[in-house]
Motif scaffolding. Sequence first.
Motif, PDB file in Angstrom:
ATOM      1  N   LEU A  12       0.829  -1.202   0.000  1.00 18.61           N
ATOM      2  CA  LEU A  12       0.000   0.000   0.000  1.00 18.61           C
ATOM      3  C   LEU A  12       0.868   1.259   0.000  1.00 18.61           C
ATOM      4  N   ALA A  13       1.914   1.253   0.801  1.00 25.69           N
ATOM      5  CA  ALA A  13       2.802   2.414   0.863  1.00 25.69           C
ATOM      6  C   ALA A  13       3.510   2.652  -0.455  1.00 25.69           C
ATOM      7  N   LEU A  14       3.919   1.586  -1.127  1.00 27.82           N
ATOM      8  CA  LEU A  14       4.612   1.734  -2.401  1.00 27.82           C
ATOM      9  C   LEU A  14       3.684   2.174  -3.516  1.00 27.82           C
ATOM     10  N   SER A  15       2.416   1.822  -3.440  1.00 29.25           N
ATOM     11  CA  SER A  15       1.471   2.213  -4.491  1.00 29.25           C
ATOM     12  C   SER A  15       0.855   3.578  -4.221  1.00 29.25           C
ATOM     13  N   ALA A  16       1.035   4.117  -3.032  1.00 27.63           N
ATOM     14  CA  ALA A  16       0.423   5.396  -2.670  1.00 27.63           C
ATOM     15  C   ALA A  16       0.795   6.532  -3.614  1.00 27.63           C
ATOM     16  N   PRO A  17       2.077   6.688  -4.031  1.00 25.41           N
ATOM     17  CA  PRO A  17       2.377   7.802  -4.940  1.00 25.41           C
ATOM     18  C   PRO A  17       1.597   7.730  -6.248  1.00 25.41           C
ATOM     19  N   ALA A  18       1.405   6.541  -6.790  1.00 24.76           N
ATOM     20  CA  ALA A  18       0.651   6.415  -8.040  1.00 24.76           C
ATOM     21  C   ALA A  18      -0.801   6.820  -7.826  1.00 24.76           C
ATOM     22  N   TRP A  19      -1.415   6.335  -6.755  1.00 19.36           N
ATOM     23  CA  TRP A  19      -2.794   6.707  -6.483  1.00 19.36           C
ATOM     24  C   TRP A  19      -2.892   8.190  -6.161  1.00 19.36           C
ATOM     25  N   ALA A  20      -1.897   8.677  -5.423  1.00 18.64           N
ATOM     26  CA  ALA A  20      -1.893  10.097  -5.074  1.00 18.64           C
ATOM     27  C   ALA A  20      -1.800  10.950  -6.331  1.00 18.64           C
ATOM     28  N   SER A  21      -0.994  10.536  -7.276  1.00 23.39           N
ATOM     29  CA  SER A  21      -0.844  11.320  -8.505  1.00 23.39           C
ATOM     30  C   SER A  21      -2.082  11.243  -9.377  1.00 23.39           C
ATOM     31  N   LEU A  22      -2.737  10.093  -9.409  1.00 23.16           N
ATOM     32  CA  LEU A  22      -3.997   9.992 -10.138  1.00 23.16           C
ATOM     33  C   LEU A  22      -5.020  10.913  -9.484  1.00 23.16           C
ATOM     34  N   ALA A  23      -5.076  10.887  -8.169  1.00 22.47           N
ATOM     35  CA  ALA A  23      -5.991  11.773  -7.448  1.00 22.47           C
ATOM     36  C   ALA A  23      -5.625  13.242  -7.691  1.00 22.47           C
ATOM     37  N   LEU A  24      -4.340  13.517  -7.754  1.00 22.35           N
ATOM     38  CA  LEU A  24      -3.877  14.882  -8.026  1.00 22.35           C
ATOM     39  C   LEU A  24      -4.311  15.333  -9.417  1.00 22.35           C
ATOM     40  N   MET A  41      -9.720  14.680 -24.973  1.00 20.03           N
ATOM     41  CA  MET A  41      -9.521  15.963 -25.636  1.00 20.03           C
ATOM     42  C   MET A  41      -8.028  16.147 -25.933  1.00 20.03           C
ATOM     43  N   GLY A  42      -7.206  15.734 -24.984  1.00 23.07           N
ATOM     44  CA  GLY A  42      -5.749  15.800 -25.129  1.00 23.07           C
ATOM     45  C   GLY A  42      -5.174  14.402 -25.194  1.00 23.07           C
ATOM     46  N   PRO A  43      -3.877  14.292 -25.377  1.00 22.71           N
ATOM     47  CA  PRO A  43      -3.234  12.982 -25.478  1.00 22.71           C
ATOM     48  C   PRO A  43      -3.302  12.229 -24.149  1.00 22.71           C
ATOM     49  N   SER A  44      -3.177  10.905 -24.235  1.00 23.85           N
ATOM     50  CA  SER A  44      -3.148  10.108 -23.009  1.00 23.85           C
ATOM     51  C   SER A  44      -1.844  10.375 -22.275  1.00 23.85           C
ATOM     52  N   TYR A  45      -1.849  10.114 -20.982  1.00 23.99           N
ATOM     53  CA  TYR A  45      -0.630  10.270 -20.201  1.00 23.99           C
ATOM     54  C   TYR A  45       0.468   9.358 -20.741  1.00 23.99           C
ATOM     55  N   GLN A  55      14.515  12.172 -22.832  1.00 23.27           N
ATOM     56  CA  GLN A  55      14.871  13.584 -22.735  1.00 23.27           C
ATOM     57  C   GLN A  55      15.314  13.890 -21.314  1.00 23.27           C
ATOM     58  N   ALA A  56      16.519  14.375 -21.158  1.00 22.90           N
ATOM     59  CA  ALA A  56      17.073  14.633 -19.826  1.00 22.90           C
ATOM     60  C   ALA A  56      16.255  15.648 -19.037  1.00 22.90           C
ATOM     61  N   ASP A  57      15.711  16.638 -19.691  1.00 21.86           N
ATOM     62  CA  ASP A  57      14.984  17.711 -19.011  1.00 21.86           C
ATOM     63  C   ASP A  57      13.470  17.558 -19.134  1.00 21.86           C
ATOM     64  N   ALA A  58      13.017  16.343 -19.406  1.00 22.29           N
ATOM     65  CA  ALA A  58      11.599  16.103 -19.662  1.00 22.29           C
ATOM     66  C   ALA A  58      10.701  16.526 -18.502  1.00 22.29           C
ATOM     67  N   GLU A  59      11.102  16.228 -17.281  1.00 20.28           N
ATOM     68  CA  GLU A  59      10.246  16.560 -16.141  1.00 20.28           C
ATOM     69  C   GLU A  59      10.057  18.070 -16.018  1.00 20.28           C
ATOM     70  N   ALA A  90       2.903  20.293  -9.935  1.00 16.51           N
ATOM     71  CA  ALA A  90       3.247  20.171 -11.354  1.00 16.51           C
ATOM     72  C   ALA A  90       4.405  19.193 -11.539  1.00 16.51           C
ATOM     73  N   LYS A  91       5.396  19.262 -10.663  1.00 18.43           N
ATOM     74  CA  LYS A  91       6.530  18.328 -10.734  1.00 18.43           C
ATOM     75  C   LYS A  91       6.093  16.907 -10.412  1.00 18.43           C
ATOM     76  N   THR A  92       5.230  16.751  -9.424  1.00 12.60           N
ATOM     77  CA  THR A  92       4.712  15.424  -9.076  1.00 12.60           C
ATOM     78  C   THR A  92       3.936  14.837 -10.237  1.00 12.60           C
ATOM     79  N   LEU A  93       3.069  15.637 -10.837  1.00  8.14           N
ATOM     80  CA  LEU A  93       2.293  15.176 -11.992  1.00  8.14           C
ATOM     81  C   LEU A  93       3.214  14.823 -13.158  1.00  8.14           C
ATOM     82  N   ALA A  94       4.200  15.660 -13.421  1.00  8.14           N
ATOM     83  CA  ALA A  94       5.127  15.403 -14.518  1.00  8.14           C
ATOM     84  C   ALA A  94       5.874  14.094 -14.304  1.00  8.14           C
ATOM     85  N   ALA A  95       6.367  13.874 -13.112  1.00  9.82           N
ATOM     86  CA  ALA A  95       7.101  12.639 -12.811  1.00  9.82           C
ATOM     87  C   ALA A  95       6.192  11.425 -12.961  1.00  9.82           C
TER      88      ALA A  95
END
Length: 102
Positions: A12-24, A41-45, A55-59, A90-95
């Motif tokens: 659960l702890a390891l999956s929390a960031p993924a769920w948190a980002s989806l919620a975000l 409307m826009g491209p898929s994630y 790309q090194a600077d993608a995030e 924004a950084k969390t979502l990008a990552a």
Amino acid sequence: MNKSIVLGCLALALSAPAWASLALSQKNACASCHAVERKLMGPSYQEISKRYTGQADAEAILAKGIKAGGTGKWGPVPMPAQPSVSEADAKTLAAWILGGAK
């Protein structure tokens, strides 16, 4: 302590960031135009992740694009600026997106 409880808590702890980002993404209305695996409307994630792979600077580019919006990168539909999204979010979502939105 029961081994299965410990393993369950760890999973659960390891999956929390993924769920948190989806919620975000849902909290910030990203999900109105984007989905994990399919174009809305826009491209898929996942499409976004593929475009920026290697790309090194993608995030940083993606986080900036989330905040500033843009047009022409994915076709004629512009992405509106999201100035209310914090730099940290924004950084969390990008990552999360660059990780395949998993």
